[in-house]
Design a protein around this motif. Structure first.
Motif, PDB file in Angstrom:
ATOM      1  N   GLY B 118     -19.841  15.302  -8.818  1.00 18.63           N
ATOM      2  CA  GLY B 118     -20.666  16.496  -8.655  1.00 18.63           C
ATOM      3  C   GLY B 118     -20.720  17.334  -9.911  1.00 18.63           C
ATOM      4  N   ILE B 119     -21.430  18.413  -9.764  1.00 15.20           N
ATOM      5  CA  ILE B 119     -21.620  19.326 -10.891  1.00 15.20           C
ATOM      6  C   ILE B 119     -21.393  20.743 -10.385  1.00 15.20           C
ATOM      7  N   ILE B 120     -20.743  21.542 -11.171  1.00  9.85           N
ATOM      8  CA  ILE B 120     -20.485  22.935 -10.771  1.00  9.85           C
ATOM      9  C   ILE B 120     -21.279  23.851 -11.697  1.00  9.85           C
ATOM     10  N   ARG B 121     -22.046  24.743 -11.085  1.00 13.68           N
ATOM     11  CA  ARG B 121     -22.951  25.607 -11.867  1.00 13.68           C
ATOM     12  C   ARG B 121     -22.589  27.077 -11.691  1.00 13.68           C
ATOM     13  N   THR B 127     -26.210  28.092 -15.660  1.00 14.10           N
ATOM     14  CA  THR B 127     -25.732  27.022 -16.524  1.00 14.10           C
ATOM     15  C   THR B 127     -24.628  26.267 -15.795  1.00 14.10           C
ATOM     16  N   ILE B 128     -24.347  25.087 -16.295  1.00 10.89           N
ATOM     17  CA  ILE B 128     -23.227  24.345 -15.738  1.00 10.89           C
ATOM     18  C   ILE B 128     -21.928  24.974 -16.234  1.00 10.89           C
ATOM     19  N   ILE B 129     -20.839  24.703 -15.512  1.00 14.25           N
ATOM     20  CA  ILE B 129     -19.556  25.328 -15.884  1.00 14.25           C
ATOM     21  C   ILE B 129     -18.558  24.237 -16.274  1.00 14.25           C
ATOM     22  N   PRO B 130     -18.397  24.027 -17.564  1.00 13.83           N
ATOM     23  CA  PRO B 130     -17.325  23.115 -17.968  1.00 13.83           C
ATOM     24  C   PRO B 130     -15.980  23.766 -17.669  1.00 13.83           C
ATOM     25  N   GLY B 131     -14.995  22.970 -17.320  1.00  8.75           N
ATOM     26  CA  GLY B 131     -13.657  23.499 -17.105  1.00  8.75           C
ATOM     27  C   GLY B 131     -13.433  24.107 -15.737  1.00  8.75           C
ATOM     28  N   ALA B 132     -14.428  24.062 -14.867  1.00  4.90           N
ATOM     29  CA  ALA B 132     -14.232  24.560 -13.504  1.00  4.90           C
ATOM     30  C   ALA B 132     -13.303  23.587 -12.754  1.00  4.90           C
ATOM     31  N   LEU B 133     -12.698  24.085 -11.673  1.00  2.00           N
ATOM     32  CA  LEU B 133     -11.718  23.250 -10.963  1.00  2.00           C
ATOM     33  C   LEU B 133     -12.269  22.807  -9.607  1.00  2.00           C
ATOM     34  N   PHE B 134     -12.186  21.499  -9.381  1.00  2.00           N
ATOM     35  CA  PHE B 134     -12.523  20.913  -8.081  1.00  2.00           C
ATOM     36  C   PHE B 134     -11.210  20.399  -7.496  1.00  2.00           C
ATOM     37  N   SER B 135     -10.846  20.860  -6.307  1.00  2.00           N
ATOM     38  CA  SER B 135      -9.571  20.409  -5.737  1.00  2.00           C
ATOM     39  C   SER B 135      -9.701  20.166  -4.241  1.00  2.00           C
ATOM     40  N   ILE B 136      -8.838  19.270  -3.741  1.00  2.00           N
ATOM     41  CA  ILE B 136      -8.787  18.992  -2.302  1.00  2.00           C
ATOM     42  C   ILE B 136      -7.347  19.212  -1.861  1.00  2.00           C
ATOM     43  N   PRO B 137      -7.077  20.386  -1.304  1.00  2.00           N
ATOM     44  CA  PRO B 137      -5.690  20.742  -0.993  1.00  2.00           C
ATOM     45  C   PRO B 137      -5.010  19.742  -0.067  1.00  2.00           C
ATOM     46  N   GLU B 138      -5.710  19.229   0.927  1.00  2.00           N
ATOM     47  CA  GLU B 138      -5.016  18.352   1.866  1.00  2.00           C
ATOM     48  C   GLU B 138      -4.519  17.078   1.175  1.00  2.00           C
ATOM     49  N   THR B 145     -13.802  20.076 -14.411  1.00  2.00           N
ATOM     50  CA  THR B 145     -15.097  19.507 -14.802  1.00  2.00           C
ATOM     51  C   THR B 145     -15.131  19.281 -16.309  1.00  2.00           C
ATOM     52  N   ASP B 146     -15.951  18.314 -16.709  1.00  2.00           N
ATOM     53  CA  ASP B 146     -16.031  17.962 -18.129  1.00  2.00           C
ATOM     54  C   ASP B 146     -17.067  18.850 -18.843  1.00  2.00           C
ATOM     55  N   SER B 147     -17.443  18.448 -20.042  1.00  2.00           N
ATOM     56  CA  SER B 147     -18.341  19.283 -20.845  1.00  2.00           C
ATOM     57  C   SER B 147     -19.718  19.432 -20.212  1.00  2.00           C
ATOM     58  N   ASN B 148     -20.056  18.525 -19.290  1.00  2.00           N
ATOM     59  CA  ASN B 148     -21.344  18.651 -18.601  1.00  2.00           C
ATOM     60  C   ASN B 148     -21.214  19.343 -17.259  1.00  2.00           C
ATOM     61  N   GLY B 149     -20.046  19.904 -17.012  1.00  2.00           N
ATOM     62  CA  GLY B 149     -19.819  20.583 -15.736  1.00  2.00           C
ATOM     63  C   GLY B 149     -19.629  19.602 -14.594  1.00  2.00           C
ATOM     64  N   GLU B 150     -19.289  18.370 -14.918  1.00  2.00           N
ATOM     65  CA  GLU B 150     -19.239  17.336 -13.885  1.00  2.00           C
ATOM     66  C   GLU B 150     -17.802  16.900 -13.605  1.00  2.00           C
TER      67      GLU B 150
END
Lengths: 352, 877
Positions: B118-121, B127-138, B145-150
């Motif tokens: 996915g991509i985080i904006r 704009t896309i957000i590089p460095g955002a955090l995607f996590s699944i606590p369970e 996210t990488d330089s493309n926000g992915e």
């Protein structure tokens, strides 16, 4: 709301009008007087002279710079055939005048040669004498322009009318050279008074109605008849105006030198203006020290002139489609000198 | 009392926009704890704001390392770590339920694995957000996210609750059902608290220390928006000017100078297309519209091998991609300019982004009681269009177009227009599994026109630049030789050298055209990151460039015993169309080293050689939009430079504070200078006005930057010198008697301070202060007269300086409605440029009042007063 908007607009306008250009005093270190040559040879013996002197220290706005005379022991102009005009110094002056004189020949090249008492010798490039060109006619045309009238506390812009004074010239078509116009004038200025014995008409001398150097290359006009502006005069009064213009033809190289002076004098310090630089002329040291600085230039010219008394009333009458305004003559006690202190109430010859 | 009114106004605005104090106090309490924990451990705690009230109110006296445990102790919450940087606090039941399901006998043992990517904006900047955090606590896993926000994770089939977090954004929770490959597009909204802070970067948070990059600065548009705007516009180049080593000769000048280089020595790219004039309205605006820009990256020290053709820097600006999910509009309205943009999806695989901007200062200029200004006029407009098309998993296309036009008339005699047209088509692809490729076709056109309107010599003087380029960059992504980059580049230039045509039938102006110059420039490059142990890393790059000047062209030959002059032409050699009449080539090594000293410090060094085959011709006070670009030929050799840099880097307080100290020395060869009184326009023998010189530059740059917190910003200081020398056996080709002289942009001291303060959620203040030494100028030496005209004799070039430059700008931004579900959001920015109204001189000049009078000395200050601006920015969807 409208009032607030007006105040805001004035505020913004005030911000932009806050002068971005102001005079400053600049300390100029390292003054070094340089040798200067200002030499002119042409078909008018009165206007043929050589000045050799040292430049003066620059001080912003000083009225008359004081130049130091150069010690010259030999000075002449020679043509390409070796014929010479010798020059002798004018006592207590930096000028030299011809000892003998012969009329220049168009198409022939001339060179300035001189030697200082310290032994250094200098000579100019050969410059080709241009042809003499007569001004055929002086014409006038009215036009409108926006003018800002500054009175204490208030600045108003108003459309006013002016007359462009033009010279009609036919280029002889004998190659590339330059025109140098110098136009002086006398303006008839009216005042009024409640006194019966008022000298209410003054005549103001204007040394240059163009304000700047008025230069033109004939490159675009060769073999053509053309008009060129000599300057503008306001049409907001009805007094007459005397125009006295001279046109000098100068060699192409001479014109390029003069154009650099003109460019320097019009510099406004903006990104579109050339960074300032030393203007180099056509005079060089021929002795050992090739790199020594010589300022100035040697010019060759042919000169003619024309004068005309211009009637503003006629120009206004011929351009009734324009929005002419009229400035009321100022009130004086007994003489127009009260308003025009540099003018004379005695009518000069052209006005008699 | 009147003076107090603005303060009351600001106070009212702040208080009326403040959120409730009770909510704030709770947030501030937890923020204090989280900051304390991070300061001690370097780990940032992420908590969803709804969970705050269920956590323990831990005493502030508690041991910092125990804070996390104390927060969740005997509550329904637990936490897990993502790497060594983040701790995510979540409801225990999520994990417990997951484990329970996994242990059920009915749970399938043969669950399939699917890819969740996915991509985080950013909802505000779009704009896309590089460095955002995607996590699944369970699952207790997470990924940045990488330089493309992915991001991309492989998950077993099932239903999960995913957390999405980023700097200053509300942590969002979503249910994701993974029963096939899943693609997510997540938009994060402005945070209502300060709790969800993570660092936004496509690079590691300590990239400045750990990478080999030396003299590199990256600015996302979000960071640029923190600067106080000039005339209501946020500007990429104004932002770059706040960095150490980047200067300008003054307000109104086009371009910028980097580490002693001229404005032509900066390669400015927009989506890979070179820009020949980056300025609108003489540098008051740049061509980069904030609504179209994603980020800008400036390389001033270690220039990667893939870039070539300029000596001093590369400013690589990328535009943003359209939103993939929804249509979004945004814009701003100001007193002098306004802008409007829209972006969104055309289909599932196609996005579009379009923006436009128009400046209309005439309504103010025409109200100024100055005849010259009332006859003056200026405007500009520009438009950006970008279309992105995902062809398949391995291929995508991106088309980026830009067009702008400027018009400027001062008085009634002369008007100037200039326009830029840029186009690029980029094909990104993955070949097999180990090679990534970026193929770019580029066009850049620049045209200017000077309209002279004095009858009967009215004319139109034009010059046109046409650039066509193709470049392809490959990256090896296999295990061996990972990070290897290589590629090629071919550029074709056609440089118009000026054409004058009569602009009316009655004009007597004589048509004149100087033939255009043409050339092909080629480049091959390879670059490889080399890691030797944990502490030592190198970036080894090499570029080989070639240049072929081509006809049709008549080349004048001159008598070599004299200075070049048209009167000394001995022969003319004619070359046919396409015939190569001059070749140049050279190796350009680009090498950088880094040695780590502990976790937070490193030292670096780099060596760079660059060759530049283009030259900007200008003998004005500063570079102007109507300056000519010239290609190298047999008289004008390519410029070249060697740059040697060293630097030391150290981060403090868990990378919140960055510091760097860099030194450089540059050698320049074949620098183009001009003779006194040079004629650069419509000169068929241009080489007679030009001279070649050499030079050097050196300096040191210090930067300290605080990247986060309510109060953030940076301070920079640079000391630099740049000097040139032009020697010749001929006096006419010598400048300053063959001695070194300072370049026009030699400004030894340069200091910048930028501060941002966000005391409340909806209010932020910004301030910038800039100081630099006055630039060199040529002063009068003496005065003389020629036939009654007084002439100033000038000293040698650039031997004096105008007074120092300094300026303070202030800005405040009030954010309007930022609610998550709102379709319309807005903010107002009030800014003051040059707060204390200093008349910073752009130049000194000397002009007589009347013919024959001694010239007076004047100071020109382009902006001599405070300039307020108010801009209303909005976003709708």
């Amino acid at each position: 709301m409208i009032k607030k908007l007006t105040i805001f607009l004035l505020l913004i306008a005030g911000i932009f009008t806050n002068s971005c250009i102001d005079e400053v005093v600049i300390e100029v270190p390292g003054f070094e007087p340089q040798l200067v040559v200002d030499g002119w040879y042409g078909n008018s013996i009165e206007d043929t002279y050589i000045r050799i002197y040292y430049s003066a220290e620059y001080q912003s706005g000083v009225v008359t710079p004081q130049y130091r005379q150069a010690n010259v022991n030999l000075l002449y102009i020679q043509d390409q055939n070796g014929r010479r005009i010798n020059f002798i110094p004018v006592p207590n002056s930096i000028s030299f005048l011809p000892e003998n004189y012969f009329d220049p020949e168009p198409g022939l090249s001339y060179q300035l040669v001189f030697q200082l008492t310290n032994g250094n010798s200098y000579r100019s490039d050969f410059e080709m004498m241009p042809p003499k060109v007569e001004i055929e006619e002086i014409t006038e045309s009215a036009f409108e322009a926006l003018e800002v009238i500054n009175t204490p506390g208030v600045s108003l812009s108003q459309i006013r009318t002016f007359a462009s004074i033009n010279a009609q010239i036919s280029d002889p078509g004998v190659g590339e050279f330059g025109y140098m116009f110098s136009t002086s004038g006398i303006s008839e200025d009216f005042t009024f008074s409640e006194s019966d014995n008022c000298s209410c008409t003054c005549y103001s001398f204007i040394s240059n109605i163009f304000d700047k150097l008025n230069l033109l290359s004939n490159r675009e006009f060769q073999s053509r008849s053309f008009q060129h502006s000599l300057g503008d005069i306001p049409l907001t009064s009805l007094g007459r105006f005397y125009v006295n213009t001279r046109v000098r033809t100068v060699s192409k190289n001479n014109l390029e030198y003069l154009l650099k002076i003109d460019e320097q004098q019009k510099n406004t310090g903006s990104i579109f203006d050339v960074s300032p630089f030393r203007i180099k002329g056509n005079v060089r040291n021929v002795a050992e020290n090739q790199n020594s600085v010589v300022l100035g230039n040697f010019f060759v010219f042919q000169q003619s002139g024309l004068e005309k008394l211009v009637f503003r009333t006629e120009i206004r009458a011929a351009s009734l489609d324009l929005n002419h305004v009229f400035d009321l003559p100022p009130l004086v006690n007994s003489s127009c000198i009260e308003i025009y202190p540099d003018a004379t109430p005695i009518p000069p010859i052209p006005f008699r | 009392m009147r003076k107090a009114i603005p303060f009351f106004f600001i106070f009212f605005m702040i208080t009326s926009m403040a959120i409730s104090q009770s909510e704030q106090s709770q947030q501030l309490f937890f923020k204090g704890l989280i900051d304390k924990y991070e300061a001690k451990t370097g780990i940032r705690i992420l908590i969803h704001h709804n969970d705050l009230s269920s956590l323990n109110k831990v005493s502030e006296q508690v041991n910092a390392e125990s804070i996390l445990d104390e927060l969740v102790k005997e509550t329904q919450f637990a936490y897990f770590f993502v790497g060594e940087r983040y701790a995510v606090v979540y409801p225990k039941r999520l994990r417990e339920n997951y484990i329970k399901q996994q242990t059920r006998p009915s749970a399938s043992k043969n669950k399939q694995t699917y890819k969740v990517k996915g991509i985080i904006r950013d909802n505000e900047a779009k704009t896309i957000i590089p460095g955002a955090l995607f996590s699944i606590p369970e699952l207790e896993i997470g990924q940045q996210t990488d330089s493309n926000g992915e991001f991309s994770l492989d998950l077993q089939e099932g239903t999960y609750i995913a957390y999405f977090s980023s700097l200053g954004k509300e942590t969002d929770r979503k249910i994701i059902r993974v029963y096939q490959n899943v693609e997510l597009d997540v938009t994060l909204f402005e945070s209502t608290s300060e709790l969800e802070m993570v660092t936004v970067s496509d690079r590691a948070i300590d990239y400045n220390v750990k990478s080999t990059a030396l003299g590199v600065a990256k600015m996302p548009i979000e960071e640029l928006r923190l600067l106080p705007p000039l005339l209501g516009e946020v500007d990429v180049i104004k932002g770059m000017l706040m960095l150490p080593g980047v200067t300008t000769v003054g307000e109104g000048a086009s371009g910028f100078n980097v580490r002693g280089g001229g404005v032509d020595q900066n390669l400015i790219l927009m989506d890979g297309v070179p820009v020949f004039n980056p300025s609108h309205m003489f540098g008051f605006f740049s061509i980069f519209n904030q609504d179209a820009i994603k980020e800008a990256e400036l390389y001033k020290g270690d220039i990667p091998a893939k870039y070539g053709g300029r000596l001093s820097s590369v400013l690589d600006v990328s535009t943003k991609q359209g939103n993939a999910k929804k249509w979004i509009g945004e814009g701003g309205i100001g007193f002098l300019s306004s802008r409007l943009g829209i972006n969104g999806p055309i289909s599932e695989t196609t996005q579009i982004m379009a923006t436009g901007r128009f400046a209309y200062p005439n309504w103010i200029i025409h109200r100024i009681p100055n005849a010259k200004l009332q006859e003056s006029s200026t405007y500009f407009y520009d438009v950006n269009l970008r279309i992105d098309q995902q062809l398949n998993d391995n291929n995508s296309l991106s088309l980026s177009l830009y067009k702008s036009q400027d018009y400027f008339r001062f008085g009634r005699d002369t008007a100037f227009t200039w326009q830029s047209d840029l186009a690029s088509l980029k094909w990104k692809s993955i070949w097999g599994e180990k090679v990534g490729s970026d193929l770019t076709l580029a066009y850049s056109g620049y045209k200017y026109s000077v309209l002279g309107e004095i009858q009967p010599l009215d004319f139109d003087l034009t010059s046109q630049i046409d650039y066509f380029g193709i470049h392809q960059d490959f990256e090896w992504i296999g295990e061996k030789l990972e990070g290897l980059e290589f590629g090629y580049q071919v550029n074709h230039y056609s440089m118009g050298m000026g054409e004058l045509v009569p602009s009316s039938e009655t004009s007597l102006a004589i048509p004149q055209k100087i033939p255009s110059e043409r050339a092909v420039e080629t480049g091959l490059f390879v670059q490889y990151p080399l890691k030797i142990g944990e502490k030592f890393e190198a970036q080894l790059g090499m570029r080989y460039s070639g240049f072929f000047a081509m006809g049709e062209r008549d080349v004048f030959l001159y008598d070599e015993n004299f200075a070049r002059d048209v009167s000394r032409v001995t022969d003319t050699v004619s070359y046919g169309a396409g015939e190569v009449y001059q070749r140049y080539s050279g190796w350009e090594p680009r090498i950088a080293f880094r040695y780590s000293i502990g976790d937070n410090s490193s030292v670096k060094a780099s060596v760079n050689r660059s060759i530049q085959y283009l030259h900007l011709l200008s003998n004005n006070f500063a570079s102007a939009p109507v300056d000519l670009w010239k290609l190298s030929d047999q008289y004008v050799q390519p410029q070249e430079s060697w740059q040697y840099s060293v630097g030391a880097y150290r981060n403090f307080n868990f990378d919140k504070i960055e510091t760097s100290l860099e030194f450089y020395y540059k050698d320049f060869n074949s620098l183009l200078e001009y003779r006194d009184g040079a004629q650069l326009i419509l000169n068929p023998a241009l080489e007679t006005s030009l001279v070649m010189g050499r030079g050097y530059a050196y300096g040191g740059e210090f930067l300290i930057k605080k990247k986060s917190g309510k109060l953030n910003g940076w301070f920079s200081y640079a000391y630099s010198r740049t000097l040139r020398i032009v020697e010749s056996q001929f006096e006419d080709e010598t400048i300053n008697q063959g001695e070194y002289f300072p370049a026009n942009w030699d400004q030894p001291h340069d200091m910048s301070l930028l501060l941002n303060y966000k005391p409340l959620r909806k209010v932020s203040f910004s301030a910038t202060f800039n100081y630099r030494t006055g630039r060199p100028i040529t002063l009068p030496s003496s005065i003389y007269d020629i036939n009654g005209s007084l002439v100033v004799d000038y000293q040698e070039r650039n031997q004096a300086r105008i007074p120092d430059y300094h300026r303070l700008d202030l800005g405040v931004t009030f954010d309007g409605n930022q609610k998550k579900d709102s379709h319309y959001k807005s903010s107002i920015t009030i800014a003051f440029y040059n707060v204390y109204a200093r008349k910073n001189p752009f130049s000194w000049f000397f002009q007589p009042d009347l013919a024959g009078a001694v010239p007076r000395s004047y100071r020109l200050a382009v902006i001599g007063t405070v300039i307020p601006s108010v801009t209303y920015n909005f976003t709708f969807r």
